[in-house]
Design a protein around this motif. Structure first.
Motif, PDB file in Angstrom:
ATOM      1  N   ILE A 149       0.844  -1.205   0.000  1.00 24.25           N
ATOM      2  CA  ILE A 149       0.000   0.000   0.000  1.00 24.25           C
ATOM      3  C   ILE A 149       0.878   1.253   0.000  1.00 24.25           C
ATOM      4  N   ALA A 150       1.984   1.201   0.770  1.00 25.11           N
ATOM      5  CA  ALA A 150       2.895   2.361   0.801  1.00 25.11           C
ATOM      6  C   ALA A 150       3.500   2.594  -0.582  1.00 25.11           C
ATOM      7  N   ARG A 151       3.855   1.514  -1.260  1.00 21.27           N
ATOM      8  CA  ARG A 151       4.408   1.634  -2.616  1.00 21.27           C
ATOM      9  C   ARG A 151       3.356   2.222  -3.574  1.00 21.27           C
ATOM     10  N   ALA A 152       2.128   1.739  -3.475  1.00 18.71           N
ATOM     11  CA  ALA A 152       1.047   2.244  -4.336  1.00 18.71           C
ATOM     12  C   ALA A 152       0.846   3.743  -4.103  1.00 18.71           C
ATOM     13  N   ALA A 190     -11.293  -1.655   3.312  1.00 20.36           N
ATOM     14  CA  ALA A 190     -10.199  -1.225   4.188  1.00 20.36           C
ATOM     15  C   ALA A 190      -8.965  -0.867   3.362  1.00 20.36           C
ATOM     16  N   VAL A 191      -8.662  -1.680   2.336  1.00 18.34           N
ATOM     17  CA  VAL A 191      -7.447  -1.415   1.551  1.00 18.34           C
ATOM     18  C   VAL A 191      -7.546  -0.072   0.825  1.00 18.34           C
ATOM     19  N   ALA A 192      -8.706   0.189   0.224  1.00 15.51           N
ATOM     20  CA  ALA A 192      -8.878   1.473  -0.469  1.00 15.51           C
ATOM     21  C   ALA A 192      -8.748   2.626   0.517  1.00 15.51           C
ATOM     22  N   GLN A 193      -9.276   2.445   1.709  1.00 18.96           N
ATOM     23  CA  GLN A 193      -9.212   3.527   2.696  1.00 18.96           C
ATOM     24  C   GLN A 193      -7.792   3.764   3.196  1.00 18.96           C
ATOM     25  N   VAL A 194      -7.059   2.682   3.435  1.00 17.00           N
ATOM     26  CA  VAL A 194      -5.670   2.857   3.889  1.00 17.00           C
ATOM     27  C   VAL A 194      -4.846   3.523   2.779  1.00 17.00           C
ATOM     28  N   LEU A 195      -5.132   3.131   1.530  1.00  5.70           N
ATOM     29  CA  LEU A 195      -4.438   3.751   0.397  1.00  5.70           C
ATOM     30  C   LEU A 195      -4.755   5.252   0.327  1.00  5.70           C
ATOM     31  N   LEU A 196      -6.040   5.603   0.416  1.00  5.46           N
ATOM     32  CA  LEU A 196      -6.419   7.024   0.348  1.00  5.46           C
ATOM     33  C   LEU A 196      -5.813   7.808   1.510  1.00  5.46           C
TER      34      LEU A 196
END
Ligand code: AMP
Ligand code: MG
Length: 319
Positions: free
Chosen positions: A12-15, A123-129
Motif C-alpha cells: 500500500i505504501a508503494r502504491a 479497508a485497503v482502499a481507505q488505507v491507500l487514500l
C-alpha cells in the motif's frame, strides 16, 4: 512492467508513493477495480484516458477518505449530507458543484462545473487514500469499451504494461459500479449501481432518472455543444486574426489577440491536461479583450489526440 502489489503495508505504501509521483495505480474497491491517478495532477489524469484508450474525456469519479474531505472540493447540500451519512463509505457517487478552490484538475471532471465524488468502503482502499492524503480520480480499470474488472488478474490482463502497478486486494465484494446521483440540481439518477434507487428514495424522496439525452441535459457528453465556450470556436486553424484568441499546439501561429499554449513540445498528455483550462481562459480573456472567436490549431489524432479533437469538435458544434 506493471508491479503487482500485495495489499499489505509495504504494498500500500508503494502504491501511494507511485500515485503521489503521478503514476497510475489500479486498486480494488467494493465496486470494481479503479484505475487511480492523483486527481490534482492533470497530466496523471490525462494518462488514465491514454491507458484506457478512451476516445473521449468523460468525467471520472474522485475518491476520498471521508465525506468531510469530499465536501471540501464540492459544495454539499442537505440532501448530499443525508445521503453521505447513510451510504458512505459505500457504492454511491454524488455529482455536486465544484467549489471555487477545488483542487481536482479540470480534466478529471471533463471540464464540467460539477464533480463526481465518492468514499469507497474497503479497508485497503481507505488505507491507500489515507496514505495518499488527497483525492484519487479513478474510472474502472479496463480498456475502453470492455467489462469492468473485479479481480487484479483482470486488470493485469488488460492494462499490464500500460500502468505502474496493480494493488491486489482480492475480488471486489459488490462487483457492480457505484450508483451515480446528480445532486447539482433536483436529484437525478445518472447510473444504476451498488445502492438501489429505492434505498435512496426511502431517504430523500423521489429522484428523477436520466433516460434520454433530451431528458438529461445535465449528463455530460450527451449534448454535442455541452459546456462549449461562449465565443465561437474555429477548428484546424492554419492562420489567425488579431480579433481571434488562439489555442496553440506547438509553435503558435503569429498575430492572435490572445494565446494559450496547450503544449509547446506537442505532447498530447500535456495538451489534454491543459485543454479545459485553456478553453476557459481563452473564453474569458478573449471576451474581456473584445475578440470575436477562438481559433484552435490542429492536434494530431493519434492516442489522446482523438479525445482532444472529440472535445474540440463538441465545443465547435453549432448551438
Ligand atoms: P466510471 O468511468 O465507471 O468511473 O463511471 C463514472 C460515471 O459517473 C459515468 O457514468 C459518468 O458519466 C458519471 N459522472 C462522473 N462525473 C460526472 C459529472 N460531473 N456529471 C455527471 N455525471 C458524471
Ligand atoms: Mg467504466
Amino acid at each position: 512492467m506493471t508491479e503487482l502489489l500485495a495489499a499489505d503495508p509495504a504494498g500500500i505504501a508503494r502504491a501511494a508513493a507511485l500515485l503521489l509521483a503521478g503514476e497510475l495505480v489500479a486498486f480494488g474497491t467494493e465496486t470494481v477495480y479503479g484505475l487511480g491517478a492523483r486527481a490534482a495532477d492533470g497530466e496523471a489524469v490525462a494518462r488514465i484516458y491514454e491507458a484506457k484508450g478512451r476516445p473521449r474525456f468523460n468525467p471520472l469519479i474522485c475518491h476520498y477518505l471521508s465525506a468531510d474531505a469530499a465536501f471540501r472540493d464540492v459544495a454539499d447540500n442537505e440532501m448530499a449530507r443525508a445521503l453521505a451519512t447513510r451510504f458512505w463509505p459505500g457504492p454511491l457517487t454524488l455529482v455536486l458543484p465544484r467549489r471555487a478552490d477545488c483542487k481536482v484538475s479540470l480534466l478529471a471532471g471533463a471540464g464540467l462545473a460539477t464533480l463526481a465524488v465518492r468514499v469507497p468502503a474497503t479497508a485497503v482502499a481507505q488505507v491507500l487514500l489515507a496514505a495518499v492524503g488527497e483525492a484519487v480520480a479513478a474510472p474502472s480499470a479496463n480498456r475502453s469499451g470492455r467489462i469492468s474488472p473485479t479481480r487484479a488478474e483482470h486488470v493485469m490482463a488488460e492494462l499490464g504494461g500500460r500502468i505502474a502497478a496493480v494493488l491486489d486486494s482480492g475480488p471486489c465484494p459488490v462487483g457492480v459500479e457505484s450508483t451515480v446521483l446528480d445532486l447539482a440540481g433536483p436529484p437525478v439518477l445518472l447510473r444504476h449501481g451498488g445502492v438501489p434507487r429505492e434505498a435512496i428514495e426511502a431517504l430523500v424522496g423521489p429522484v428523477g432518472e436520466a433516460t434520454s439525452p433530451a431528458a438529461a441535459p445535465r449528463a455530460p457528453g450527451q449534448l454535442a455543444s455541452h459546456y462549449a465556450p461562449s465565443l465561437p470556436l474555429r477548428l484546424e486553424a492554419t492562420s489567425v486574426g488579431t480579433d481571434e484568441a488562439l489555442l496553440a499546439f506547438g509553435p503558435p501561429l503569429a498575430g492572435a489577440g490572445a494565446v494559450f499554449q496547450l503544449s509547446a513540445r506537442r505532447d498530447p498528455v500535456e495538451a489534454a491536461a491543459r485543454l479545459f483550462e485553456g478553453l476557459r481562459w481563452l473564453d474569458a480573456e478573449g471576451t474581456a479583450r473584445g475578440l470575436r472567436r477562438i481559433a484552435a490549431m490542429a492536434v494530431p489524432g493519434g492516442g489522446l489526440g482523438a479525445a482532444i479533437n472529440d472535445r474540440l469538435a463538441r465545443a465547435a458544434a453549432p448551438r
